[in-house]
Design an enzyme around this catalytic site. Structure first.
Site, PDB file in Angstrom:
ATOM      1  N   ASN A  90     -13.740  28.035 -18.040  1.00 46.26           N
ATOM      2  CA  ASN A  90     -14.193  29.353 -17.596  1.00 46.26           C
ATOM      3  C   ASN A  90     -13.110  30.180 -16.917  1.00 46.26           C
ATOM      4  OD1 ASN A  90     -16.439  31.226 -16.358  1.00 46.26           O
ATOM      5  ND2 ASN A  90     -15.298  30.430 -14.600  1.00 46.26           N
ATOM      6  N   ASP A 135      -4.468  24.401 -12.211  1.00 51.76           N
ATOM      7  CA  ASP A 135      -4.007  25.516 -13.048  1.00 51.76           C
ATOM      8  C   ASP A 135      -4.262  25.130 -14.503  1.00 51.76           C
ATOM      9  OD1 ASP A 135      -2.616  27.326 -14.584  1.00 51.76           O
ATOM     10  OD2 ASP A 135      -0.810  27.320 -13.319  1.00 51.76           O
ATOM     11  N   VAL A 136      -5.117  25.882 -15.181  1.00 48.77           N
ATOM     12  CA  VAL A 136      -5.522  25.466 -16.534  1.00 48.77           C
ATOM     13  C   VAL A 136      -4.396  25.589 -17.555  1.00 48.77           C
ATOM     14  CG1 VAL A 136      -7.980  25.948 -16.194  1.00 48.77           C
ATOM     15  CG2 VAL A 136      -6.487  27.738 -17.156  1.00 48.77           C
ATOM     16  N   LYS A 184     -10.066  36.390 -26.141  1.00 49.12           N
ATOM     17  CA  LYS A 184     -11.477  35.995 -26.153  1.00 49.12           C
ATOM     18  C   LYS A 184     -11.966  35.694 -27.570  1.00 49.12           C
ATOM     19  CE  LYS A 184     -12.373  35.896 -21.797  1.00 49.12           C
ATOM     20  NZ  LYS A 184     -12.518  34.543 -21.183  1.00 49.12           N
ATOM     21  N   THR A 232     -18.715  40.578 -10.930  1.00 52.76           N
ATOM     22  CA  THR A 232     -17.805  39.600 -10.308  1.00 52.76           C
ATOM     23  C   THR A 232     -16.522  40.329  -9.912  1.00 52.76           C
ATOM     24  OG1 THR A 232     -16.483  39.020 -12.254  1.00 52.76           O
ATOM     25  CG2 THR A 232     -18.596  37.891 -12.029  1.00 52.76           C
ATOM     26  N   ASP A 263      -9.965  25.228  -9.552  1.00 48.42           N
ATOM     27  CA  ASP A 263      -9.448  26.605  -9.626  1.00 48.42           C
ATOM     28  C   ASP A 263      -7.956  26.614  -9.294  1.00 48.42           C
ATOM     29  OD1 ASP A 263     -11.084  29.535  -9.577  1.00 48.42           O
ATOM     30  OD2 ASP A 263      -9.043  29.623  -8.772  1.00 48.42           O
ATOM     31  N   TYR A 292      -6.793  41.057 -23.934  1.00 50.12           N
ATOM     32  CA  TYR A 292      -7.963  40.276 -23.516  1.00 50.12           C
ATOM     33  C   TYR A 292      -8.865  40.003 -24.721  1.00 50.12           C
ATOM     34  CZ  TYR A 292     -12.126  39.231 -20.574  1.00 50.12           C
ATOM     35  OH  TYR A 292     -13.215  38.662 -19.963  1.00 50.12           O
TER      36      TYR A 292
HETATM   37  N1  LIG Z   1     -16.988  39.556 -15.199  1.00 54.19           N
HETATM   38  C1  LIG Z   1     -17.120  39.965 -16.415  1.00 54.19           C
HETATM   39  O1  LIG Z   1     -17.530  41.111 -16.649  1.00 54.19           O
HETATM   40  C2  LIG Z   1     -16.814  39.062 -17.575  1.00 54.19           C
HETATM   41  C3  LIG Z   1     -17.249  39.441 -18.850  1.00 54.19           C
HETATM   42  C4  LIG Z   1     -16.961  38.617 -19.940  1.00 54.19           C
HETATM   43  C5  LIG Z   1     -16.268  37.447 -19.743  1.00 54.19           C
HETATM   44  N2  LIG Z   1     -15.849  37.076 -18.509  1.00 54.19           N
HETATM   45  C6  LIG Z   1     -15.092  35.823 -18.387  1.00 54.19           C
HETATM   46  O2  LIG Z   1     -15.748  34.942 -17.519  1.00 54.19           O
HETATM   47  C7  LIG Z   1     -14.806  34.041 -16.920  1.00 54.19           C
HETATM   48  C8  LIG Z   1     -15.005  34.044 -15.431  1.00 54.19           C
HETATM   49  O3  LIG Z   1     -14.745  35.361 -14.954  1.00 54.19           O
HETATM   50  P1  LIG Z   1     -15.315  35.955 -13.600  1.00 54.19           P
HETATM   51  O4  LIG Z   1     -15.883  37.272 -13.939  1.00 54.19           O
HETATM   52  O5  LIG Z   1     -16.129  34.954 -12.927  1.00 54.19           O
HETATM   53  O6  LIG Z   1     -13.931  36.228 -12.860  1.00 54.19           O
HETATM   54  P2  LIG Z   1     -13.402  35.903 -11.386  1.00 54.19           P
HETATM   55  O7  LIG Z   1     -12.137  36.638 -11.259  1.00 54.19           O
HETATM   56  O8  LIG Z   1     -14.478  36.101 -10.408  1.00 54.19           O
HETATM   57  O9  LIG Z   1     -13.101  34.329 -11.493  1.00 54.19           O
HETATM   58  C9  LIG Z   1     -12.087  33.799 -12.292  1.00 54.19           C
HETATM   59  C10 LIG Z   1     -11.486  32.594 -11.591  1.00 54.19           C
HETATM   60  O10 LIG Z   1     -10.512  32.032 -12.482  1.00 54.19           O
HETATM   61  C11 LIG Z   1      -9.426  31.603 -11.686  1.00 54.19           C
HETATM   62  N3  LIG Z   1      -8.198  31.485 -12.471  1.00 54.19           N
HETATM   63  C12 LIG Z   1      -7.414  32.480 -12.954  1.00 54.19           C
HETATM   64  N4  LIG Z   1      -6.345  31.971 -13.576  1.00 54.19           N
HETATM   65  C13 LIG Z   1      -6.448  30.628 -13.489  1.00 54.19           C
HETATM   66  C14 LIG Z   1      -5.654  29.548 -13.940  1.00 54.19           C
HETATM   67  N5  LIG Z   1      -4.497  29.729 -14.594  1.00 54.19           N
HETATM   68  N6  LIG Z   1      -6.096  28.285 -13.691  1.00 54.19           N
HETATM   69  C15 LIG Z   1      -7.226  28.079 -13.017  1.00 54.19           C
HETATM   70  N7  LIG Z   1      -8.019  29.053 -12.563  1.00 54.19           N
HETATM   71  C16 LIG Z   1      -7.625  30.325 -12.791  1.00 54.19           C
HETATM   72  C17 LIG Z   1      -9.308  32.637 -10.589  1.00 54.19           C
HETATM   73  O11 LIG Z   1      -8.616  32.113  -9.473  1.00 54.19           O
HETATM   74  C18 LIG Z   1     -10.775  32.940 -10.292  1.00 54.19           C
HETATM   75  O12 LIG Z   1     -11.277  32.135  -9.252  1.00 54.19           O
HETATM   76  C19 LIG Z   1     -13.428  34.553 -17.357  1.00 54.19           C
HETATM   77  O13 LIG Z   1     -12.972  33.754 -18.419  1.00 54.19           O
HETATM   78  C20 LIG Z   1     -13.703  35.964 -17.805  1.00 54.19           C
HETATM   79  O14 LIG Z   1     -12.773  36.404 -18.736  1.00 54.19           O
HETATM   80  C21 LIG Z   1     -16.121  37.864 -17.420  1.00 54.19           C
END
Ligand SMILES: NC(=O)c1ccc[n+]([C@@H]2O[C@H](COP(=O)([O-])OP(=O)(O)OC[C@H]3O[C@@H](n4cnc5c(N)ncnc54)[C@H](O)[C@@H]3O)[C@@H](O)[C@H]2O)c1
Ligand SMILES: NC(=O)c1ccc[n+]([C@@H]2O[C@H](COP(=O)([O-])OP(=O)(O)OC[C@H]3O[C@@H](n4cnc5c(N)ncnc54)[C@H](OP(=O)(O)O)[C@@H]3O)[C@@H](O)[C@H]2O)c1
Lengths: 250, 254
Positions: free
Chosen positions: B86, B59-60, B160, B193, B38, B156
């Site tokens: 992710n 950092d991705v 996606k 989340t 992360d 976004y």
């Molecule tokens: N929660 C939702 O409703 C939802 C719906 C559809 C898709 N998603 C997708 O699921 C994935 C996970 O989301 P989540 O809901 O668990 O969010 P979250 O915010 O709980 O977790 C995301 C994590 O990604 C990390 N992150 C952000 N930028 C980064 C970077 N440059 N390098 C490395 N890490 C980084 C953050 O520090 C965080 O820990 C995301 O891609 C999000 O777009 C989430």
């Protein structure tokens, strides 16, 4: 308490493999099909794998058969946790040569069977107060076109979209029932060997169409059906799950 | 009933929170060797301690960080079997207010981040194959927003949609090359989340009334997405590639 799964088309191919996979996951199997000898063979295979199964012979295109079957099931079992509608058939023919009778016969076998199965599946789940999962075996052909398969493609498109709407109805029930379609690519079963032959040339043709370049098996679909039936897919409803080796993607 | 991921070497990005953390936890519980990474180098160590797995700051958007993360997997376990790309961020802004810097940062994290990860993971999976067809499973966390829409989510949604079709394009390419490497996208609907919480009035996410527009009517938990990701990593999905798997309680149906 033992969970119960009904599998139609369990005398062959995808249905039989799904019955076996669900039995390994701990479900009691209610297998159906028209051919009693092949039904007995499915029951034998489930038992040999350590599971339990029963077989009911009926025609999935007959509403009175479904009604009687549903009655038997709900009298004998306290829950109906999964229903996999795999019974179906296939033909390939250029449209100018296809008769209306042939089209209707396929529509009955592939669409009306699934409509009836979903209707009586929802009823059985309602009557046993089961938060069940219904999986309708559609096809990649329900999502993209296949040469000389207009009737089949239309039927499977109907099954795919019907399943989405059934999912909305299932979500209004109490307890809620999930409904998904599962869309296989080309899977090497009697459906394919019956239509095109069982030889290396057919296998090579099937493999080459898949991005992964291997033959799809009934077990590949059985695993996906088991996933959709399981609590792991608790929030999966109204989707069309594609399992096609990447065939439809290019 | 679960689908076997035992002994698989799995790298998960964005694993300090939400879906990534849930995936790391379930994968580790089921016997996978997890490398959880992360941007938040502190919180990822907490997750790693909970899951008894390796935690890395990563950092991705950085190519060097990706090289480090893959090197760590190979250093500890000798190979990489699966990548879960992710990490994600979200942004809610009307298009006329959205400046290019924010548009670019969304695309950098999701699109460029996943793209670099795919390149590095495919290269590693091929390198370790020893002349045999390479194997492996790569899962990109896209979103239902790849195919749906809502106001203020344009940047976004663009990112996606790119991720979802990236899985399709790369899945076809590596399969046709003779490899058995699979690439699929998971498309979650609204999931409980911190990412979703930020988009809602305080407390709304935990209020059941908020979930009535989801046909299944209950909050979707990060574990629900983790289960689909783990199915896609398991051998039981070995005929699945270049697909999108929707997990949304029926949200996108109407
Ligand atoms: N929660 C939702 O409703 C939802 C719906 C559809 C898709 N998603 C997708 O699921 C994935 C996970 O989301 P989540 O809901 O668990 O969010 P979250 O915010 O709980 O977790 C995301 C994590 O990604 C990390 N992150 C952000 N930028 C980064 C970077 N440059 N390098 C490395 N890490 C980084 C953050 O520090 C965080 O820990 C995301 O891609 C999000 O777009 C989430
Ligand atoms: N194989 C593929 O490439 C492929 C691809 C996509 C989708 N599918 C779909 O997957 C499903 C299963 O196909 P399969 O490949 O397993 O084919 P299969 O081996 O030919 O099996 C078909 C099954 O359907 C049953 N059946 C057919 N008509 C019936 C009826 N009127 N009443 C009761 N049972 C009936 C048959 O049982 P009895 O003979 O005992 O009645 C048999 O068990 C079908 O819906 C098919 O369209 C297959």
């Amino acid at each position: 308490m033992t969970q119960t799964a009904i599998v139609t088309g369990a005398t062959s191919g995808i249905g039989r493999a799904t019955a076996l996979r669900l039995a390994r996951a701990g479900f009691h199997i209610i297998a159906t099909g028209r051919n009693p000898d092949r039904g007995a063979e499915t029951v034998r295979q489930v038992q040999a794998a350590g599971g339990t199964a029963e077989f009911h012979s009926f025609d999935v295109t007959s509403e009175s058969d479904w009604a009687a079957f549903a009655n038997t099931v709900t009298s004998a079992h306290t829950s109906v946790d999964a229903l996999i509608n795999s019974a179906g058939s296939f033909f390939s023919k250029p449209l100018p040569d296809t008769t209306l009778a042939e089209f209707r016969e396929l529509w009955t076998a592939d669409v009306e069977s699934v409509v009836l199965g979903t209707k009586y599946g929802l009823r059985m789940m309602r009557d046993t107060q089961s938060a069940g999962s219904i999986v309708n075996i559609s096809s990649l052909a329900g999502l993209i076109g296949l040469d000389d398969c207009a009737a089949y493609c239309a039927a499977k498109a109907a099954v795919t979209h019907f399943s989405r709407v059934a999912a909305l109805e299932g979500a209004q029930m109490d307890p809620k029932v999930r409904v998904n379609s599962l869309n296989p690519g080309v899977i090497y079963t009697e459906m394919i060997t019956g239509a095109y032959g069982d030889n290396d040339a057919v296998k090579a043709f099937v493999m080459d169409g898949n991005a992964l370049q291997r033959v799809g098996t009934a077990e590949d679909i059985a695993s996906a059906a088991t996933f959709l039936a399981s609590p792991a897919a608790r929030m999966v409803t109204g989707t069309a799950m594609l399992v096609d080796g990447g065939r439809g993607a290019d | 009933m679960t689908f076997d991921v035992k002994d698989k070497v799995v790298l998960i990005t964005g694993a300090a929170s939400g879906i990534g953390a849930a995936t790391a936890r379930l994968a580790a519980e089921r016997g996978a060797h997890v490398i959880a990474t992360d941007l938040d180098g502190e919180r990822i160590q907490g997750v790693a301690a909970d899951c008894h797995c390796i935690g890395l700051k990563h950092d991705v958007t950085s190519e060097d960080d990706w090289d480090n993360a893959i090197t760590a997997a190979v250093h500890h376990y000798g190979r990489l079997d699966a990548l879960v790309s992710n990490a994600g961020i979200v942004n809610y802004e009307p298009i006329i207010d959205l400046d290019m810097a924010r548009f670019r940062s969304l695309n950098q994290v999701h699109v460029e981040g996943s793209f670099i990860g795919l390149q590095r993971a495919v290269a590693q999976m091929r390198a370790q194959a020893d002349g045999k067809p390479a194997t492996g499973s790569i899962v990109l966390t896209a979103s239902v927003m790849a195919n749906c829409a809502a106001p203020t989510i344009s940047a976004y949604a663009v990112a996606k949609a790119a991720m979802a079709n990236m899985a399709r394009a790369v899945g076809v390419e590596v399969g046709r090359k003779g490899d058995m490497i699979r690439v699929n996208a998971v498309c979650p609907g609204p999931t409980r989340t911190p990412l979703l919480e930020g988009a809602m009035p305080p407390g709304a996410m935990n209020d059941p009334a908020h979930w009535t527009d989801v046909p299944l009517g209950v909050p979707q938990e990060p574990e629900d997405i983790a289960e689909s990701i783990l199915f896609l990593i398991s051998e039981e999905s070995s005929f699945m590639t270049a697909t999108q798997m929707v997990v949304d309680g029926g949200w996108s149906l109407t």
